[in-house]
Each structure stands twice: as C-alpha cells, then as structure tokens.
Design a protein around this motif. Sequence first.
Motif, short mmCIF file in Angstrom:
data_model
loop_
_atom_site.label_atom_id
_atom_site.label_comp_id
_atom_site.label_asym_id
_atom_site.label_seq_id
_atom_site.Cartn_x
_atom_site.Cartn_y
_atom_site.Cartn_z
N ALA A 31 0.83 -1.21 0.00
CA ALA A 31 0.00 0.00 0.00
C ALA A 31 0.86 1.26 0.00
O ALA A 31 0.59 2.21 -0.74
CB ALA A 31 -0.93 -0.01 1.21
N LYS A 32 1.90 1.26 0.83
CA LYS A 32 2.81 2.42 0.89
C LYS A 32 3.52 2.63 -0.44
O LYS A 32 3.63 3.75 -0.92
CB LYS A 32 3.84 2.24 2.00
CG LYS A 32 3.26 2.33 3.38
CD LYS A 32 4.32 2.05 4.42
CE LYS A 32 3.71 1.89 5.79
NZ LYS A 32 4.70 1.48 6.78
N TRP A 33 4.03 1.54 -1.03
CA TRP A 33 4.81 1.65 -2.27
C TRP A 33 3.97 2.13 -3.45
O TRP A 33 4.47 2.85 -4.30
CB TRP A 33 5.47 0.33 -2.62
CG TRP A 33 6.74 0.09 -1.86
CD1 TRP A 33 6.94 -0.78 -0.82
CD2 TRP A 33 7.99 0.74 -2.05
NE1 TRP A 33 8.22 -0.71 -0.36
CE2 TRP A 33 8.91 0.22 -1.11
CE3 TRP A 33 8.44 1.72 -2.93
CZ2 TRP A 33 10.22 0.65 -1.02
CZ3 TRP A 33 9.76 2.13 -2.85
CH2 TRP A 33 10.62 1.61 -1.90
N ILE A 34 2.71 1.68 -3.53
CA ILE A 34 1.91 2.06 -4.70
C ILE A 34 0.93 3.19 -4.42
O ILE A 34 0.21 3.63 -5.31
CB ILE A 34 1.20 0.85 -5.34
CG1 ILE A 34 0.15 0.25 -4.42
CG2 ILE A 34 2.21 -0.19 -5.78
CD1 ILE A 34 -0.68 -0.85 -5.09
N GLY A 35 0.89 3.66 -3.18
CA GLY A 35 0.07 4.82 -2.84
C GLY A 35 -1.42 4.58 -2.79
O GLY A 35 -2.19 5.40 -3.27
N VAL A 36 -1.81 3.44 -2.21
CA VAL A 36 -3.24 3.15 -2.04
C VAL A 36 -3.51 2.93 -0.56
O VAL A 36 -2.60 2.61 0.21
CB VAL A 36 -3.69 1.91 -2.86
CG1 VAL A 36 -3.45 2.13 -4.33
CG2 VAL A 36 -3.03 0.64 -2.38
N PRO A 37 -4.76 3.07 -0.13
CA PRO A 37 -5.09 2.76 1.27
C PRO A 37 -4.86 1.28 1.56
O PRO A 37 -4.95 0.43 0.67
CB PRO A 37 -6.58 3.10 1.36
CG PRO A 37 -6.87 4.01 0.21
CD PRO A 37 -5.90 3.60 -0.87
N ARG A 38 -4.58 0.97 2.82
CA ARG A 38 -4.33 -0.42 3.22
C ARG A 38 -5.46 -1.37 2.83
O ARG A 38 -5.19 -2.45 2.31
CB ARG A 38 -4.04 -0.51 4.70
CG ARG A 38 -2.65 0.02 5.05
CD ARG A 38 -2.43 0.08 6.52
NE ARG A 38 -2.40 -1.27 7.08
CZ ARG A 38 -1.87 -1.57 8.24
NH1 ARG A 38 -1.34 -0.64 8.99
NH2 ARG A 38 -1.87 -2.81 8.68
N PRO A 39 -6.73 -1.01 3.08
CA PRO A 39 -7.80 -1.93 2.68
C PRO A 39 -7.79 -2.24 1.18
O PRO A 39 -8.07 -3.36 0.76
CB PRO A 39 -9.09 -1.20 3.09
CG PRO A 39 -8.67 -0.28 4.18
CD PRO A 39 -7.28 0.15 3.80
N SER A 40 -7.43 -1.24 0.38
CA SER A 40 -7.34 -1.47 -1.07
C SER A 40 -6.23 -2.44 -1.40
O SER A 40 -6.37 -3.30 -2.28
CB SER A 40 -7.09 -0.14 -1.81
OG SER A 40 -8.18 0.73 -1.63
#
Length: 64
Positions: A33-42
């Motif tokens: 999530a951090k690396w691709i810039g999405v929320p954790r649930p996503s």
Amino acid sequence: MPSDEKPSRVLTHLGAAVHCLAERGALSPPDLAKWIGVPRPSAYRLVGALVQAGLAAQNLDGSV
C-alpha cells in the motif's frame, strides 16, 4: 478502447501492484500500500484479487 481513455483505477492499481512486486519481491499488503500509494484496505483487496487469479502466491507471513 480509444487511445484517449484511461484504464480503470482498479486496473491501474493492479498493474502498479504487479510491477512493484516484480521489482521488489515479496511485500506485506501494508508495505505494498505504501509503495503504490493506495489505502491499506485497497492493498488487501488487490492482493486477494491477484492470489485468486493465480498471479501471486500468499506466503504464511501474509506477504505476496
């Protein structure tokens, strides 16, 4: 699809996840999530979709 249309956000995020995992190796969903810039649930949903499609394997520690 006409060339001026953007792919759906889900496909864009799936592509980013696959590319990131290919470059960096196994990652946990929160790290992905951090690396691709999405929320954790996503990230958890993306990982689930990749595993279900047979494009990734989930390790015992939860990483893919």
